[in-house]
Write an enzyme that holds these catalytic residues in place. Structure first.
Site, short mmCIF file in Angstrom:
data_model
loop_
_atom_site.label_atom_id
_atom_site.label_comp_id
_atom_site.label_asym_id
_atom_site.label_seq_id
_atom_site.Cartn_x
_atom_site.Cartn_y
_atom_site.Cartn_z
N GLN A 99 -6.14 -17.70 -5.95
CA GLN A 99 -5.66 -19.04 -6.26
C GLN A 99 -4.17 -19.22 -6.07
O GLN A 99 -3.42 -18.25 -6.00
CB GLN A 99 -6.06 -19.44 -7.66
N GLU A 136 2.93 -19.01 -14.15
CA GLU A 136 2.19 -18.17 -15.10
C GLU A 136 2.89 -16.83 -15.29
O GLU A 136 3.39 -16.25 -14.35
CB GLU A 136 0.79 -17.84 -14.55
N ARG A 284 -8.11 -23.02 -4.63
CA ARG A 284 -8.76 -21.73 -4.42
C ARG A 284 -8.76 -21.31 -2.96
O ARG A 284 -8.83 -22.16 -2.07
CB ARG A 284 -10.19 -21.78 -4.94
ZN LIG Z 1 -3.30 -18.44 -11.61
#
Ligand SMILES: [Zn+2]
Length: 403
Positions: A99, A136, A284
């Site tokens: 991703q 992230e 994705r």
């Molecule tokens: Zn991720």
């Protein structure tokens, strides 16, 4: 201000999750043998957490924060207007899809575009769930394996030269080391050709995998596992190419890695604590049975080499701080021996997540305990929290960086 409160997260039962780790951490039975993939702590509309005050009163964390923006502290209230991060506990048993997450600017634009086009929020071909970016940071709770960004030039050339079934990709990458051309080539390749090209590779490595002859430090191991997980009648998953194109990263317990917008990645195996901007925007690129929007994926993917930077954290007493450039979140790990104490001051809404041992938290008003089954607590701007270890303990502290 009602003081510190216990926080109950929301479990996501994605099919790649494990059966034991999260149920054990939450001390709940799993008689239906459901996969427990993630437990979310935060205010994301798809899974907002619940506050539980001493005495048992409950309230949604989102509602509480919206009832009084002072709880966020002035800087966070002004900049974000809400709790800007989402904290998660993950148990990756089966590998996740490859991703990429969009940048903030792109997310704002493309979310508006999909809204204007009238695509329902839950449509399978919907790419943007909200208008936010999703940098992230993850900290490994044990050994953890992931794919992270494209390999540097020399390493990528070496791979394409050494894996005989991928030799034909060398001229596509070319003298110019054209990452975009290479990625476009494998992502746009007709399915029939993907099947044909990967067949001899899989014919070679699958028997080795099944005989236990491959180990996790080899791309062949993950390519074989991906084939067994994702291939289905007549479709070989094109994400198998990417297993060879991306850096294969092995983290030890306590090590962290940051994924900024545009860096392609896939979690392969292990457990982690993850913090991100509060968003669910995912594009994705294979290792999935879900929708792949290749033009959107290519638009958002940084097709360039990624130098892997493993973060060991910066020590400040009992606290280890994992610094990233993201303005939305900050994560630290607090390690305490039995009866050790640490007092922390919150200048925004913070979450404490216990991963080992047990602690008591007191802010002068309330005292609560965290242990297995009661893993998390929320504290708010202006509070001073004294953390005392009832036994040796590890607590993650999530908040927002100053300024
Ligand atoms: Zn991720």
């Amino acid at each position: 201000m009602k003081g510190i409160a216990q926080l109950r997260g929301t479990v996501r039962h994605y099919d790649w999750g494990g059966y034991v780790f999260i149920p054990d951490m939450l001390q709940i039975e799993n008689p239906a043998h459901q996969p427990f993939a993630e437990c979310w702590f935060g205010v994301h509309p798809q899974a907002t957490s619940t506050l539980i005050w001493p005495g048992g009163d409950q309230q949604s964390l989102l509602e509480y924060i919206q009832s009084d923006k002072k709880l966020l502290g002035e800087a966070t209230a002004r900049r974000f207007g809400n709790m800007p991060y989402l904290l998660k506990l993950l148990d990756v048993k089966d590998m996740l899809s490859i991703q990429v997450h969009p940048s903030k600017e792109a997310a704002v634009q493309d979310y508006a575009k999909e809204n204007a086009a009238g695509i329902p929020p839950d449509a399978p071909h919907r790419n943007y769930k909200d208008d936010n970016h999703k940098p992230e940071l993850m900290v490994a709770m044990g050994e953890f394996w992931l794919l992270h960004g494209f390999k540097p030039v020399a390493e990528l050339k070496k791979t394409l030269g050494e894996v005989p079934e991928l030799n034909n990709l060398l001229p596509v990458f070319g003298e110019e080391s054209d990452y975009k051309a290479l990625y476009r080539y494998v992502m746009e390749m007709p399915q029939q050709q993907v099947n044909q090209q990967l067949k001899p590779l899989l014919d070679r490595i699958l028997p080795q995998y099944q005989a236990g002859q491959l180990n996790r430090s080899s791309a062949d191991f993950w390519a074989a596992r991906a084939a067994l997980t994702f291939n289905h009648e007549g479709i070989t998953d094109r994400g198998i190419f990417s297993v060879y194109l991306f850096n294969l990263v092995h983290l030890q317990k306590g090590q962290a890695i940051f994924q900024d917008a545009g860096v392609p990645h896939a979690y392969l195996e292990g457990q982690n604590v993850e913090i991100m901007a509060s968003s669910d925007n995912v594009l994705r690129g294979g290792l999935t049975t879900k929708h792949i929007d290749v033009p959107e994926l290519l638009k958002h993917t940084r097709c360039e080499p990624t130098e892997v930077k493993i973060l060991d954290g910066e020590k400040e007493g009992a606290l280890l701080r994992y610094r990233t450039p993201a303005p939305d979140f900050e994560l630290s790990k607090i390690t305490l021996g039995k009866d050790d104490t640490l007092t922390v001051e919150s200048d925004t809404a913070e979450i404490f997540l216990l991963t080992e041992g047990s602690v008591s938290l007191s802010d002068g008003k309330n005292t609560i305990e965290l242990r297995k089954g009661e893993l998390a607590a929320a504290a708010f701007a202006g509070q001073k929290t004294k953390i005392r270890a009832l036994e040796p303990a590890v607590v993650f502290r999530a908040g927002v960086p100053a300024n």
